[in-house]
Design an enzyme around this catalytic site. Structure first.
Site, mmCIF file in Angstrom:
data_model
loop_
_atom_site.group_PDB
_atom_site.id
_atom_site.type_symbol
_atom_site.label_atom_id
_atom_site.label_comp_id
_atom_site.label_asym_id
_atom_site.label_seq_id
_atom_site.Cartn_x
_atom_site.Cartn_y
_atom_site.Cartn_z
ATOM 1 N N TYR A 185 0.837 -1.213 0.000
ATOM 2 C CA TYR A 185 0.000 0.000 0.000
ATOM 3 C C TYR A 185 0.868 1.258 0.000
ATOM 4 O O TYR A 185 0.721 2.141 -0.854
ATOM 5 C CB TYR A 185 -0.901 -0.053 1.236
ATOM 6 C CG TYR A 185 -1.694 1.198 1.535
ATOM 7 C CD1 TYR A 185 -2.744 1.600 0.717
ATOM 8 C CD2 TYR A 185 -1.425 1.949 2.688
ATOM 9 C CE1 TYR A 185 -3.498 2.730 1.034
ATOM 10 C CE2 TYR A 185 -2.181 3.067 3.006
ATOM 11 C CZ TYR A 185 -3.213 3.456 2.178
ATOM 12 O OH TYR A 185 -3.949 4.571 2.503
ATOM 13 N N ALA A 186 1.779 1.340 0.963
ATOM 14 C CA ALA A 186 2.625 2.530 1.093
ATOM 15 C C ALA A 186 3.432 2.768 -0.179
ATOM 16 O O ALA A 186 3.622 3.902 -0.620
ATOM 17 C CB ALA A 186 3.557 2.362 2.293
ATOM 18 N N LYS A 189 1.212 4.051 -2.985
ATOM 19 C CA LYS A 189 0.894 5.455 -2.696
ATOM 20 C C LYS A 189 2.116 6.346 -2.947
ATOM 21 O O LYS A 189 1.986 7.461 -3.448
ATOM 22 C CB LYS A 189 0.454 5.611 -1.238
ATOM 23 C CG LYS A 189 -0.970 5.170 -0.955
ATOM 24 C CD LYS A 189 -2.003 6.095 -1.577
ATOM 25 C CE LYS A 189 -3.374 5.950 -0.930
ATOM 26 N NZ LYS A 189 -4.452 6.481 -1.802
ATOM 27 N N ASN A 214 -4.394 8.996 10.475
ATOM 28 C CA ASN A 214 -5.460 8.364 11.269
ATOM 29 C C ASN A 214 -6.634 9.288 11.586
ATOM 30 O O ASN A 214 -6.876 9.640 12.736
ATOM 31 C CB ASN A 214 -4.875 7.722 12.539
ATOM 32 C CG ASN A 214 -3.964 6.547 12.205
ATOM 33 O OD1 ASN A 214 -2.797 6.738 11.829
ATOM 34 N ND2 ASN A 214 -4.462 5.345 12.289
ATOM 35 N N ASP A 339 5.747 2.145 13.435
ATOM 36 C CA ASP A 339 5.934 2.193 14.894
ATOM 37 C C ASP A 339 5.315 3.432 15.533
ATOM 38 O O ASP A 339 4.774 3.376 16.636
ATOM 39 C CB ASP A 339 7.427 2.113 15.228
ATOM 40 C CG ASP A 339 8.255 3.154 14.471
ATOM 41 O OD1 ASP A 339 8.191 3.182 13.223
ATOM 42 O OD2 ASP A 339 8.959 3.959 15.129
ATOM 43 N N LYS A 340 5.403 4.582 14.823
ATOM 44 C CA LYS A 340 5.056 5.856 15.481
ATOM 45 C C LYS A 340 4.789 6.885 14.397
ATOM 46 O O LYS A 340 5.505 6.929 13.397
ATOM 47 C CB LYS A 340 6.264 6.267 16.321
ATOM 48 C CG LYS A 340 6.113 7.514 17.167
ATOM 49 C CD LYS A 340 7.377 7.716 18.014
ATOM 50 C CE LYS A 340 7.339 9.018 18.776
ATOM 51 N NZ LYS A 340 6.494 8.956 19.975
HETATM 52 N N1 UDP Z 1 -4.797 -2.977 15.789
HETATM 53 C C1 UDP Z 1 -5.011 -3.750 16.943
HETATM 54 N N2 UDP Z 1 -6.203 -4.400 17.083
HETATM 55 C C2 UDP Z 1 -7.213 -4.328 16.164
HETATM 56 C C3 UDP Z 1 -6.999 -3.540 14.998
HETATM 57 C C4 UDP Z 1 -5.779 -2.883 14.845
HETATM 58 O O1 UDP Z 1 -4.149 -3.844 17.821
HETATM 59 O O2 UDP Z 1 -8.283 -4.940 16.381
HETATM 60 C C5 UDP Z 1 -3.537 -2.191 15.642
HETATM 61 C C6 UDP Z 1 -2.741 -2.369 14.360
HETATM 62 O O3 UDP Z 1 -1.856 -3.469 14.448
HETATM 63 C C7 UDP Z 1 -1.994 -1.045 14.262
HETATM 64 C C8 UDP Z 1 -2.966 -0.035 14.868
HETATM 65 O O4 UDP Z 1 -3.897 -0.820 15.631
HETATM 66 O O5 UDP Z 1 -0.836 -1.070 15.083
HETATM 67 C C9 UDP Z 1 -3.708 0.831 13.872
HETATM 68 O O6 UDP Z 1 -4.297 0.035 12.912
HETATM 69 P P1 UDP Z 1 -5.307 0.556 11.774
HETATM 70 O O7 UDP Z 1 -5.889 -0.636 11.111
HETATM 71 O O8 UDP Z 1 -6.271 1.531 12.319
HETATM 72 O O9 UDP Z 1 -4.426 1.312 10.671
HETATM 73 P P2 UDP Z 1 -2.964 1.935 10.555
HETATM 74 O O10 UDP Z 1 -2.874 3.061 11.515
HETATM 75 O O11 UDP Z 1 -1.974 0.846 10.856
HETATM 76 O O12 UDP Z 1 -2.903 2.368 9.140
#
Ligand code: UDP
Length: 389
Positions: A185-186, A189, A214, A339-340
């Site tokens: 995906y990244a 994009k 987010n 990670d962040k």
């Molecule tokens: N995640 C989690 N439990 C869930 C769904 C997601 O721990 O039921 C974690 C996922 O591994 C990631 C973060 O939540 O670290 C955010 O995931 P999201 O799918 O919202 O999208 P992202 O920010 O990674 O694009």
């Protein structure tokens, strides 16, 4: 009565009504943008999507006061000759259409790459050939991992902003290896961003690239088994909402240690309207749109959502509100994680004067109130049907 004063842009010039071709208008972001444009501006929207459930209240049929302001065009940009005509008819095209749920990146990498790169190509091409402005939605995921993530876990440099703050025009894009298909995906994009940037540089395309960090709020994604497939895995807000609605523990992937900054959709939409109405300030720029003050680990998010939902629903939390799952169990092979994500806000601040307003606690209250009201009964019905069969 005196005519209402014409709306002004950030430089004090009046804003002329635009015709906007919005591709992906029926999604989470598109639905909020359509609502905002209808309620607070005079722009006309040609809403393009394969479905319109989230904007049905605006288009099916359009309420009388919006007659002539918004029309729905059901088409798939993959294979529909009407697309170019709509782009030509508009002053500005906004492309929101894409697969953007992490559960798809490693399990449907081909669809992910086609949707985010190949399908976006004709949109860029038609804008460039017809000298039309383009606002393209990218993602904060193009940054990938932070530089600091490669340092040992307790290394003091990890605390230094240069090692984690993500800057549009300075930070590198750091992805994992090809076998970690999460990064399909990244990477798609990133390539479409580079192509748009090159169209600007070589052919004069007027573009703006948005990198959402987010964005969350009502209508995000779907609740599995209610308005989406029961085996589907939406993004974290909808996953946790679904768990709370069903009184199941929230699942923390790989310990829930990843960090995210969440911004309220309504704050973020204000940034998009500023881009639409201030082309001279927005063209040629890539903008982070996020809220650096709303940072939590996924574990902290789970904790907050559990508390807020208990207040909103009046239901006491479970004794064990969270459980740990491995990413290979939850997402399958090839998953990897950012990670962040702390967005640098310097550019959007300087160009558009935009700042996010809503603290995480407040936006979770609004959103979980909506989730409870919209889905609680449907989830109950679905659970009793499932247990009967
Ligand atoms: N995640 C989690 N439990 C869930 C769904 C997601 O721990 O039921 C974690 C996922 O591994 C990631 C973060 O939540 O670290 C955010 O995931 P999201 O799918 O919202 O999208 P992202 O920010 O990674 O694009």
């Amino acid at each position: 009565p005196a005519a209402a004063a014409a709306p002004l842009d950030l430089d004090g010039n009046s804003v002329a009504p635009l015709t906007i071709c919005m591709i992906g208008a029926g999604g989470f972001i598109g639905s909020h943008l359509c609502e905002k444009l209808m309620a607070e501006t005079r722009h006309v929207v040609l809403a393009v999507d394969v479905y319109c459930d989230k904007i049905r209240h605006l288009v099916d049929p359009a309420p009388p006061h919006l007659a002539g302001r918004i029309s729905f065009h059901r088409l798939n940009i993959k294979n529909d000759s009407r697309l170019e005509g709509l782009i030509k008819m508009a002053d500005l095209t906004i492309n929101l259409a894409a697969i953007c749920t992490p559960a798809d990146y490693n399990t449907r990498p081909l669809d992910t790459i086609y949707s985010n790169f190949i399908d976006a190509l004709p949109v860029v091409k038609y804008c460039s050939e017809n000298s039309k402005r383009l606002i393209h939605f990218s993602t904060c995921e193009v940054y990938g991992k932070t530089i600091g993530s490669f340092l040992p876990k307790d290394h003091p440099l990890r605390k230094e902003p240069e090692f984690y703050v993500l800057k549009e025009d300075e930070s590198p894009c750091i992805f994992g290896p090809i076998v970690k298909q999460r990064w399909s995906y990244a990477c798609a994009k990133q390539l479409i961003e580079r192509l748009i940037f090159a169209e600007g540089a070589e052919n004069g395309l007027e573009f703006t690239i948005v990198r959402p960090f987010n964005w969350i709020g009502p209508r995000m994604d779907f609740i599995p088994g209610v308005d989406g497939p029961s085996e589907g895995v939406p993004r974290v807000l909808a996953c946790f909402s679904n768990n709370l609605l069903r009184r199941e523990p929230l699942k923390l992937v790989d310990g829930g240690q990843s960090q995210r900054t969440f911004v309220y959709i309504k704050d973020a939409i204000e940034a998009v309207v500023l881009m639409i109405e201030n082309p001279a300030r927005a063209n040629g720029h890539i903008f982070n749109v996020g809220n650096p003050d709303n940072e939590v680990t996924v574990r902290e998010l789970a904790q907050m959502m559990t508390e807020v939902y208990a207040n909103v629903s009046g239901e006491a939390p479970l004794d064990e509100p969270m459980i740990d799952v491995s990413s290979s169990q939850f997402y399958g092979e090839g998953y990897d994680d950012s990670d962040k994500r702390i967005p640098d806000m310097t550019i959007i601040n300087k160009q558009l004067g935009w700042n996010p307003k809503t603290p995480l606690k407040d936006l979770l209250e609004t959103t979980l109130t909506y989730q409870h009201k919209t889905y609680k009964e449907a989830v109950k019905r679905q659970m009793s049907q499932a247990s009967a069969t």
